[in-house]
Scaffold this motif. Structure first.
Motif, PDB file in Angstrom:
ATOM      1  N   LYS A 123     -17.014 -29.232  38.520  1.00 25.46           N
ATOM      2  CA  LYS A 123     -18.191 -28.775  37.778  1.00 25.46           C
ATOM      3  C   LYS A 123     -17.879 -28.646  36.297  1.00 25.46           C
ATOM      4  O   LYS A 123     -18.644 -29.106  35.435  1.00 25.46           O
ATOM      5  N   THR A 124     -16.734 -28.026  35.980  1.00 20.26           N
ATOM      6  CA  THR A 124     -16.324 -27.874  34.586  1.00 20.26           C
ATOM      7  C   THR A 124     -16.037 -29.224  33.945  1.00 20.26           C
ATOM      8  O   THR A 124     -16.402 -29.474  32.788  1.00 20.26           O
ATOM      9  N   ALA A 125     -15.393 -30.107  34.703  1.00 16.96           N
ATOM     10  CA  ALA A 125     -15.044 -31.428  34.182  1.00 16.96           C
ATOM     11  C   ALA A 125     -16.282 -32.266  33.905  1.00 16.96           C
ATOM     12  O   ALA A 125     -16.308 -33.064  32.964  1.00 16.96           O
ATOM     13  N   LEU A 126     -17.323 -32.102  34.690  1.00 21.29           N
ATOM     14  CA  LEU A 126     -18.574 -32.826  34.444  1.00 21.29           C
ATOM     15  C   LEU A 126     -19.251 -32.325  33.171  1.00 21.29           C
ATOM     16  O   LEU A 126     -19.808 -33.113  32.400  1.00 21.29           O
ATOM     17  N   LYS A 127     -19.187 -31.015  32.950  1.00 20.54           N
ATOM     18  CA  LYS A 127     -19.791 -30.456  31.733  1.00 20.54           C
ATOM     19  C   LYS A 127     -19.102 -31.003  30.486  1.00 20.54           C
ATOM     20  O   LYS A 127     -19.758 -31.339  29.503  1.00 20.54           O
ATOM     21  N   GLU A 162     -23.399 -35.544  43.994  1.00 22.86           N
ATOM     22  CA  GLU A 162     -23.769 -36.906  43.591  1.00 22.86           C
ATOM     23  C   GLU A 162     -24.892 -36.883  42.556  1.00 22.86           C
ATOM     24  O   GLU A 162     -24.846 -37.629  41.562  1.00 22.86           O
ATOM     25  N   GLU A 163     -25.893 -36.035  42.754  1.00 22.23           N
ATOM     26  CA  GLU A 163     -26.982 -35.929  41.782  1.00 22.23           C
ATOM     27  C   GLU A 163     -26.476 -35.418  40.442  1.00 22.23           C
ATOM     28  O   GLU A 163     -26.928 -35.859  39.373  1.00 22.23           O
ATOM     29  N   ASP A 164     -25.527 -34.485  40.482  1.00 22.47           N
ATOM     30  CA  ASP A 164     -24.944 -33.961  39.245  1.00 22.47           C
ATOM     31  C   ASP A 164     -24.172 -35.052  38.505  1.00 22.47           C
ATOM     32  O   ASP A 164     -24.211 -35.136  37.274  1.00 22.47           O
ATOM     33  N   ILE A 165     -23.441 -35.877  39.255  1.00 23.24           N
ATOM     34  CA  ILE A 165     -22.696 -36.982  38.647  1.00 23.24           C
ATOM     35  C   ILE A 165     -23.655 -37.950  37.965  1.00 23.24           C
ATOM     36  O   ILE A 165     -23.431 -38.374  36.826  1.00 23.24           O
ATOM     37  N   VAL A 166     -24.737 -38.281  38.649  1.00 15.30           N
ATOM     38  CA  VAL A 166     -25.714 -39.222  38.100  1.00 15.30           C
ATOM     39  C   VAL A 166     -26.348 -38.682  36.825  1.00 15.30           C
ATOM     40  O   VAL A 166     -26.587 -39.435  35.861  1.00 15.30           O
ATOM     41  N   SER A 170     -23.024 -42.016  33.085  1.00 13.51           N
ATOM     42  CA  SER A 170     -23.885 -43.194  32.994  1.00 13.51           C
ATOM     43  C   SER A 170     -23.098 -44.465  33.300  1.00 13.51           C
ATOM     44  O   SER A 170     -21.860 -44.479  33.280  1.00 13.51           O
ATOM     45  N   GLY A 171     -23.835 -45.520  33.593  1.00 10.35           N
ATOM     46  CA  GLY A 171     -23.259 -46.848  33.744  1.00 10.35           C
ATOM     47  C   GLY A 171     -22.272 -46.989  34.878  1.00 10.35           C
ATOM     48  O   GLY A 171     -22.391 -46.367  35.937  1.00 10.35           O
ATOM     49  N   GLN A 257     -15.093 -50.662  28.615  1.00 12.24           N
ATOM     50  CA  GLN A 257     -15.067 -49.805  27.435  1.00 12.24           C
ATOM     51  C   GLN A 257     -15.407 -48.368  27.827  1.00 12.24           C
ATOM     52  O   GLN A 257     -15.897 -48.102  28.911  1.00 12.24           O
ATOM     53  N   GLY A 258     -15.137 -47.469  26.905  1.00  7.63           N
ATOM     54  CA  GLY A 258     -15.561 -46.086  27.045  1.00  7.63           C
ATOM     55  C   GLY A 258     -15.012 -45.378  28.268  1.00  7.63           C
ATOM     56  O   GLY A 258     -13.842 -45.526  28.634  1.00  7.63           O
ATOM     57  N   ASP A 259     -15.883 -44.610  28.911  1.00  6.77           N
ATOM     58  CA  ASP A 259     -15.475 -43.803  30.062  1.00  6.77           C
ATOM     59  C   ASP A 259     -14.976 -44.661  31.214  1.00  6.77           C
ATOM     60  O   ASP A 259     -14.036 -44.275  31.918  1.00  6.77           O
ATOM     61  N   MET A 260     -15.588 -45.803  31.432  1.00  6.50           N
ATOM     62  CA  MET A 260     -15.171 -46.672  32.532  1.00  6.50           C
ATOM     63  C   MET A 260     -13.762 -47.211  32.289  1.00  6.50           C
ATOM     64  O   MET A 260     -12.965 -47.317  33.216  1.00  6.50           O
TER      65      MET A 260
END
Length: 348
Positions: A123-127, A162-166, A170-171, A257-260
């Motif tokens: 949860k913290t890591a997603l924020k 899963e909904e929180d991840i979405v 992104s992407g 690129q980026g997060d991916m």
């Protein structure tokens, strides 16, 4: 992530681990943990000791730290339940009121069930969109552990992971995280399937040049990286290198690129050698611009009952100093005592 190359000869324990799927190593890793069930465990004695540690004129930090870092997670849960039954008070809240700072984070982490701790870290890591943290948790847990994480996440936050991840990502990065929480990675069968190795290698090569405007087919990369066993994938990585002339890490850097890109590099590092990955993360947490107490606590808490001995061995081999010594040099006070309690011992 850059780490030095170690000697070719590996300890027997490492060789055994290399033959097991990444998310299924827990049963064997359990013999490589620094923290094991306390043989003289007495739940009533522990409850009394913890109660006395916070009831005097001064908090007895030593008793709290020694007790919690010498009990397995299962034993700590028993102590928490007995403490509540005896005192009508929540042990975690009681200790949180008595301690502060970075030590509080360790106490909370130790008192939560492992899956609940993971859920709160996620949860913290997603924020904060901590890519490495998300990948390292979701890719190193078994299917059953992932189910438990999902359950705690929904229970504690009233949200679907899963909904929180979405909503938070992104992407292709979203697609990768969603694929990982499904826990569909194949188990290692000890049979080397050379046909499938070549098929998966070709799939990755073709996917690299399959999209519009030279963009890779990320879905195919995600399918292969999240469904195949680490042992199989390491052979795919080798064949990919032979076929294309450059390592899989360079391919990830080139095509994403980026997060991916960051997520892909983290996942490859974990698939290649999870203990080495965690050793590198611990070194960065201790020797970066400033000490990263959150990363230190999280890794030591989550790995102390699984593979921290292997992580310590990789740490000493690649950095020339023991994890125990570096923690002693870079931290202090009760926080240091708790970290050393989890690390357990010096590596000579």
């Amino acid at each position: 992530m850059s780490v030095a190359n170690g000697p070719e000869r590996r300890p027997l324990a490492d060789e055994i681990l290399r033959q097991l799927p990444l998310a299924d190593k827990t049963s064997v890793w359990g013999t490589l943990g620094t923290l094991r069930p306390h043989l003289s465990f007495n739940v009533e004695h522990d409850v009394q000791a913890l109660l006395e540690s916070v009831s005097g004129e001064a908090v007895d930090y030593r008793t709290i730290i020694d007790l919690l870092t010498n009990r397995s997670n299962e034993q700590r849960q028993q102590v928490s339940e007995a403490f509540l039954a005896f005192t009508k008070q929540d042990l975690m809240k009681t200790l949180q009121a008595a301690v502060s700072g970075h030590l509080e984070g360790i106490i909370v982490g130790l008192l939560r069930p492992a899956a609940q701790y993971d859920a709160h870290v996620i949860k913290t890591a997603l924020k904060g969109l901590e890519t490495n943290t998300l990948i390292e948790i979701l890719s190193t847990r078994t299917k059953q552990q992932l189910r438990e994480i999902l359950d705690f996440y929904e229970r504690d936050f009233k949200l679907d992971l899963e909904e929180d991840i979405v909503s938070a990502t992104s992407g292709l990065f979203t697609d990768l995280l969603v694929a990982l929480i499904k826990g569909n990675r194949e188990k290692h069968t000890r049979v080397i399937d050379y046909v499938l190795i070549k098929q998966d290698t070709k799939a990755l090569v073709d996917a690299s040049n399959d999209g519009e405007a030279g963009q890779p087919n990320g879905s195919e990369w995600i399918r292969v990286l999240t469904q195949r066993s680490p042992e199989h994938l390491n052979r795919v990585f080798s064949w990919y290198h032979k076929t294309t002339g450059f390592p899989i890490e360079e391919a990830v850097e080139k095509y994403f690129q980026g997060d991916m890109q960051e997520a892909g590099l983290t996942l490859v590092a974990l698939l290649r050698n999870a203990p080495l990955y965690f050793a590198a993360r611990l070194y960065q947490a201790l020797k970066g611009p400033e000490v990263n107490p959150g990363a230190l606590a999280r890794i030591l808490i989550s790995r102390c009952e699984t593979d921290l001995l292997s992580i310590r061995a990789e740490f000493k081999k690649h950095y020339g100093i023991s994890l125990y010594s570096l923690i002693s040099a870079e931290t202090k006070g009760n926080y240091q005592a708790a970290l050393l309690g989890l690390c357990r011992a010096e590596d000579m």
